[in-house]
Motif scaffolding. Sequence first.
Motif, PDB file in Angstrom:
ATOM      1  N   ASN A   1       1.981   6.598  -6.613  1.00 44.98           N
ATOM      2  CA  ASN A   1       0.852   7.515  -6.897  1.00 44.98           C
ATOM      3  C   ASN A   1       1.200   9.017  -7.054  1.00 44.98           C
ATOM      4  O   ASN A   1       0.723  10.014  -7.705  1.00 44.98           O
TER       5      ASN A   1
ATOM      6  N   SER B   1       0.754  -1.175   0.060  1.00 45.32           N
ATOM      7  CA  SER B   1       0.005  -0.032   0.057  1.00 45.32           C
ATOM      8  C   SER B   1       0.985   1.065   0.098  1.00 45.32           C
ATOM      9  O   SER B   1       0.798   2.353  -0.834  1.00 45.32           O
ATOM     10  N   GLU B   2       1.920   1.213   0.698  1.00 41.38           N
ATOM     11  CA  GLU B   2       2.862   2.311   0.899  1.00 41.38           C
ATOM     12  C   GLU B   2       3.588   2.464  -0.463  1.00 41.38           C
ATOM     13  O   GLU B   2       3.727   3.612  -0.918  1.00 41.38           O
TER      14      GLU B   2
ATOM     15  N   LEU C   1      -6.523   3.955  -3.704  1.00 39.45           N
ATOM     16  CA  LEU C   1      -5.561   4.674  -3.587  1.00 39.45           C
ATOM     17  C   LEU C   1      -5.017   5.703  -4.627  1.00 39.45           C
ATOM     18  O   LEU C   1      -4.533   6.684  -4.435  1.00 39.45           O
TER      19      LEU C   1
ATOM     20  N   ARG D   1       1.119   4.330  -2.785  1.00 38.51           N
ATOM     21  CA  ARG D   1       1.032   5.579  -2.434  1.00 38.51           C
ATOM     22  C   ARG D   1       2.226   6.409  -3.016  1.00 38.51           C
ATOM     23  O   ARG D   1       1.988   7.503  -3.749  1.00 38.51           O
TER      24      ARG D   1
END
Length: 288
Positions: free
Chosen positions: A76, A69-70, A286, A73
């Motif tokens: 992105n 997930s990091e 995200l 992020r």
Amino acid sequence: MEETNEISALFKLIDDPDSEVFGAVSTKLLDFGRTIIPNLEHLWETTPDERLQERIENIIHRLHYNDLSEDFRQWNLSGHHDMLVAALLVAKFQCPDLTTAASLVEIEKIRRNIWLELNAYLTPLEQVRIVTGILYSYYGLKGTEINYNEANEFFIHKVLESKRGNQLSDGIIYLILCELLDIPVKAINIPKQFVLAYFKPGYSLEGTTDYISKVEFYIDPSSGMVFTHKDIESYFKRISVPPVHSYFKPLSNKKVIQHLLEETARCFDNEKEFYKKEELMRLADLLD
């Protein structure tokens, strides 16, 4: 990680029948981050209790997912949304220990073979025929209809290993190569299909909604077959949908990866793996 008294105490509580206690223990272990994974793996190997093993697997999965997930992020927020990097991150969802070197080497090998055949005097159609010839005939990539029972066909490293993907994963490989070679091929938002379009050299979309006029022709990424404007018009008639201009606007790399995450999530639409579907959809969110 060195096993401290605190870690040892937490490990003894993993099999506590009280779900609240297990929840608190999991949260504490997750706070250690991925450095505690080897300790958890050792615990898994040395316990015969299947229920305990399942709980350990769950914690390890959540640790990998937090890291992933990091990574998404950060991708992105980056200025350049490298599609190859993101496609490999999607693959890491299923294979967290994936080393990306082999995939990078394969992509570079295909890119170099195409580059050696290209020159400045080729027409757009000739350029695409070279990309298609190298990718599908010489390299041997095969394309199939999207099948949500074949999750591996969504993961780029598996597609490069087996040389078999679906319309979406093959299309992403095609887009990656075209981006590396400065060939103006982009994905567009045709309903119920993942279609690529060759945009006219030097095209600009600033101040226009007439995207159709910027397209030279279309490409089916599962085979490399080229389609004309008339072919696309026929398709829209067949599905009884008006061909509005927004369907022909090129999709950003971020939108393509978001689409990959959403489509991959559909492979896990079953009771046992439904948590994977939810996690992939959260990763897609995200990128909004």
